[in-house]
Motif scaffolding. Structure first.
Motif, PDB file in Angstrom:
ATOM      1  N   LYS A  67       0.770  -1.273  -0.154  1.00  0.00           N
ATOM      2  CA  LYS A  67      -0.021   0.223  -0.140  1.00  0.00           C
ATOM      3  C   LYS A  67       0.935   1.615  -0.116  1.00  0.00           C
ATOM      4  CE  LYS A  67      -4.518  -2.042   2.170  1.00  0.00           C
ATOM      5  NZ  LYS A  67      -5.625  -1.544   3.353  1.00  0.00           N
ATOM      6  N   SER A  68       2.399   0.977   0.709  1.00  0.00           N
ATOM      7  CA  SER A  68       3.031   2.306   0.501  1.00  0.00           C
ATOM      8  C   SER A  68       4.116   2.233  -0.653  1.00  0.00           C
ATOM      9  CB  SER A  68       3.331   1.710   1.798  1.00  0.00           C
ATOM     10  OG  SER A  68       2.898   2.129   2.837  1.00  0.00           O
ATOM     11  N   ILE A  69       4.322   1.963  -1.631  1.00  0.00           N
ATOM     12  CA  ILE A  69       5.398   2.408  -2.684  1.00  0.00           C
ATOM     13  C   ILE A  69       4.693   2.856  -3.297  1.00  0.00           C
ATOM     14  CG2 ILE A  69       6.558  -0.016  -2.560  1.00  0.00           C
ATOM     15  CD1 ILE A  69       4.214  -1.303  -4.689  1.00  0.00           C
ATOM     16  N   GLU A  70       5.228   3.707  -4.026  1.00  0.00           N
ATOM     17  CA  GLU A  70       4.618   4.370  -5.173  1.00  0.00           C
ATOM     18  C   GLU A  70       5.336   4.300  -6.572  1.00  0.00           C
ATOM     19  OE1 GLU A  70       8.040   7.880  -5.172  1.00  0.00           O
ATOM     20  OE2 GLU A  70       7.558   8.265  -3.283  1.00  0.00           O
ATOM     21  N   ARG A  71       3.719   3.816  -6.697  1.00  0.00           N
ATOM     22  CA  ARG A  71       4.041   2.950  -8.282  1.00  0.00           C
ATOM     23  C   ARG A  71       4.146   3.853  -9.628  1.00  0.00           C
ATOM     24  NH1 ARG A  71      -0.590  -1.796  -6.528  1.00  0.00           N
ATOM     25  NH2 ARG A  71      -0.356  -2.117  -4.666  1.00  0.00           N
ATOM     26  N   LYS A  72       4.483   2.796 -10.142  1.00  0.00           N
ATOM     27  CA  LYS A  72       4.862   3.817 -11.663  1.00  0.00           C
ATOM     28  C   LYS A  72       4.064   3.225 -12.904  1.00  0.00           C
ATOM     29  CE  LYS A  72       8.917   4.756 -13.909  1.00  0.00           C
ATOM     30  NZ  LYS A  72       9.193   6.360 -14.017  1.00  0.00           N
ATOM     31  N   ASP A  73       3.481   4.035 -13.389  1.00  0.00           N
ATOM     32  CA  ASP A  73       3.366   3.966 -14.295  1.00  0.00           C
ATOM     33  C   ASP A  73       4.094   3.251 -15.663  1.00  0.00           C
ATOM     34  OD1 ASP A  73       1.017   4.732 -14.134  1.00  0.00           O
ATOM     35  OD2 ASP A  73       1.737   6.709 -15.600  1.00  0.00           O
ATOM     36  N   GLY A  74       3.618   1.424 -15.926  1.00  0.00           N
ATOM     37  CA  GLY A  74       4.202   0.525 -16.550  1.00  0.00           C
ATOM     38  C   GLY A  74       5.478  -0.134 -15.948  1.00  0.00           C
ATOM     39  N   VAL A  75       4.475  -0.285 -14.407  1.00  0.00           N
ATOM     40  CA  VAL A  75       5.554  -1.292 -13.409  1.00  0.00           C
ATOM     41  C   VAL A  75       4.670  -2.375 -13.056  1.00  0.00           C
ATOM     42  CG1 VAL A  75       7.052  -1.662 -12.204  1.00  0.00           C
ATOM     43  CG2 VAL A  75       7.693   0.001 -13.210  1.00  0.00           C
ATOM     44  N   THR A  76       4.347  -3.964 -13.792  1.00  0.00           N
ATOM     45  CA  THR A  76       3.409  -4.275 -12.802  1.00  0.00           C
ATOM     46  C   THR A  76       3.956  -5.408 -11.286  1.00  0.00           C
ATOM     47  OG1 THR A  76       2.944  -5.938 -14.488  1.00  0.00           O
ATOM     48  CG2 THR A  76       2.519  -6.965 -12.731  1.00  0.00           C
ATOM     49  N   TYR A  77       3.307  -4.494 -10.732  1.00  0.00           N
ATOM     50  CA  TYR A  77       3.574  -5.328  -9.225  1.00  0.00           C
ATOM     51  C   TYR A  77       3.224  -6.498  -8.503  1.00  0.00           C
ATOM     52  CZ  TYR A  77       5.863  -0.235  -8.871  1.00  0.00           C
ATOM     53  OH  TYR A  77       6.866   0.780  -9.650  1.00  0.00           O
ATOM     54  N   ALA A  78       3.778  -7.813  -8.271  1.00  0.00           N
ATOM     55  CA  ALA A  78       2.986  -8.299  -8.212  1.00  0.00           C
ATOM     56  C   ALA A  78       3.256  -8.877  -7.161  1.00  0.00           C
ATOM     57  CB  ALA A  78       3.669  -9.010  -9.348  1.00  0.00           C
ATOM     58  N   ALA A  79       3.363 -10.140  -6.387  1.00  0.00           N
ATOM     59  CA  ALA A  79       3.612 -10.512  -4.385  1.00  0.00           C
ATOM     60  C   ALA A  79       2.548 -12.196  -4.869  1.00  0.00           C
ATOM     61  CB  ALA A  79       2.384  -9.873  -3.506  1.00  0.00           C
TER      62      ALA A  79
END
Length: 299
Positions: A67-79
């Motif tokens: 919830k706290s990371i700065e999400r950048k367009d074009g990057v997939t954030y997975a878990a």
């Protein structure tokens, strides 16, 4: 050399790299590290795991990190997600992609998941179905494809059968893991030549570990066969808790450097990647093992 035109690196350091580290990394440091990697040109970062904190205390802050990371367009954030409880937390944290996992060998699966292979399928099927309903893409991991710490060689037909089952569940991509770093280039060529008879290369990733220093050599063989998606961890972080002596993943910084020298990857800023590696190294109790980090210390 017959090589793919484009190659994608999938960064797994914040999850696979940190999950077995004994020194607890502060939540704010994980967030800062992921933010730095987001600025390096990486297009995919596996940021954490929603496994119960009892099993992986290092990643107990999964929701807060996501919830706290700065999400950048074009990057997939997975878990990584092991079950429905984990999926509920992953959806709450709004990850882009859900990853499920199992092993190709019964012994490793029982030690890692505490279930047989047949018992694992229904658990994963429920996760895949619900993740899809929530609009998430789903990635699968199959561990110990090239060798098991308990059983030795793993039958490739058994691996293909497991992969078939996972694709039939509806996963979008499958990562094939050399979990303990025993694969060699000849073996990789043989196994991947069999895989291409059954699956699209666009849906398969390779996850090499560098226990015996052969990860980049194995990568080149995979590239020559047309595979173009590779997992790695910045600085060579990681290892397998159920395989004594197994070292970390192939290092993202070494992999990116090699691919750029080969003309296959131009999107990653190696200087920013090294800054991110230096940052996380400063938070650990030991130096990172990548060749690029070793060179930077000597300069």
């Amino acid at each position: 050399m017959n090589l793919p035109k484009q190659v994608q690196i999938k960064e797994v350091g914040p999850r696979d790299g940190l999950q077995n580290e004994k020194k607890e990394i502060a939540t704010e440091d994980k967030i800062e590290w992921i933010n730095q990697m987001s600025e390096s040109g990486l297009s995919y970062i596996e940021i954490t795991s929603f496994v119960h904190p009892k099993w992986i205390p290092q990643l107990k802050d999964a929701v807060e990190v996501a919830k706290s990371i700065e999400r950048k367009d074009g990057v997939t954030y997975a878990a990584l997600v092991p079950n429905m409880k984990g999926l509920e937390r992953a959806i709450e944290a709004d990850v882009d992609e859900v990853s499920i996992f199992m092993s190709a060998s019964e012994s490793h699966n029982k030690n890692n998941i505490n279930k047989s292979i047949s018992e694992t399928y229904p658990v994963l099927k429920e996760v895949v179905d619900e993740a899809k309903k929530a609009g998430k893409s789903v990635r699968g991991y199959v561990s110990t494809v090239f060798g098991c710490p308990y059983e030795g060689n793993v039958d490739e037909h058994q691996v293909i059968d497991i992969c078939d089952n996972l694709f039939n569940m509806g996963i979008d991509e499958l990562s094939i893991g050399d979990t303990i770093g025993v694969a060699n280039p000849v073996q990789v060529e043989h196994v991947l030549s069999e895989f291409e008879k059954h699956f699209s290369k666009d849906q398969l990733a390779l996850h090499f570990h560098d226990t015996r220093g052969m990860a980049l050599a194995n990568t080149v063989v995979a590239l020559q066969l047309g595979y173009h998606i590779f997992d790695s961890a910045l600085g060579g972080l990681g290892g397998c808790p159920y395989a004594k002596g197994a070292s970390g993943n192939v290092a993202t910084d070494d992999l990116a450097h090699m691919l750029q020298q080969m003309g296959l990857e131009q999107s990653i800023d190696l200087n920013k990647l090294q800054e991110a590696a230096q940052f996380i190294e400063s938070k650990l109790d030991q130096p990172l093992t990548s060749k690029q980090m070793g060179i930077s210390r000597r300069l």
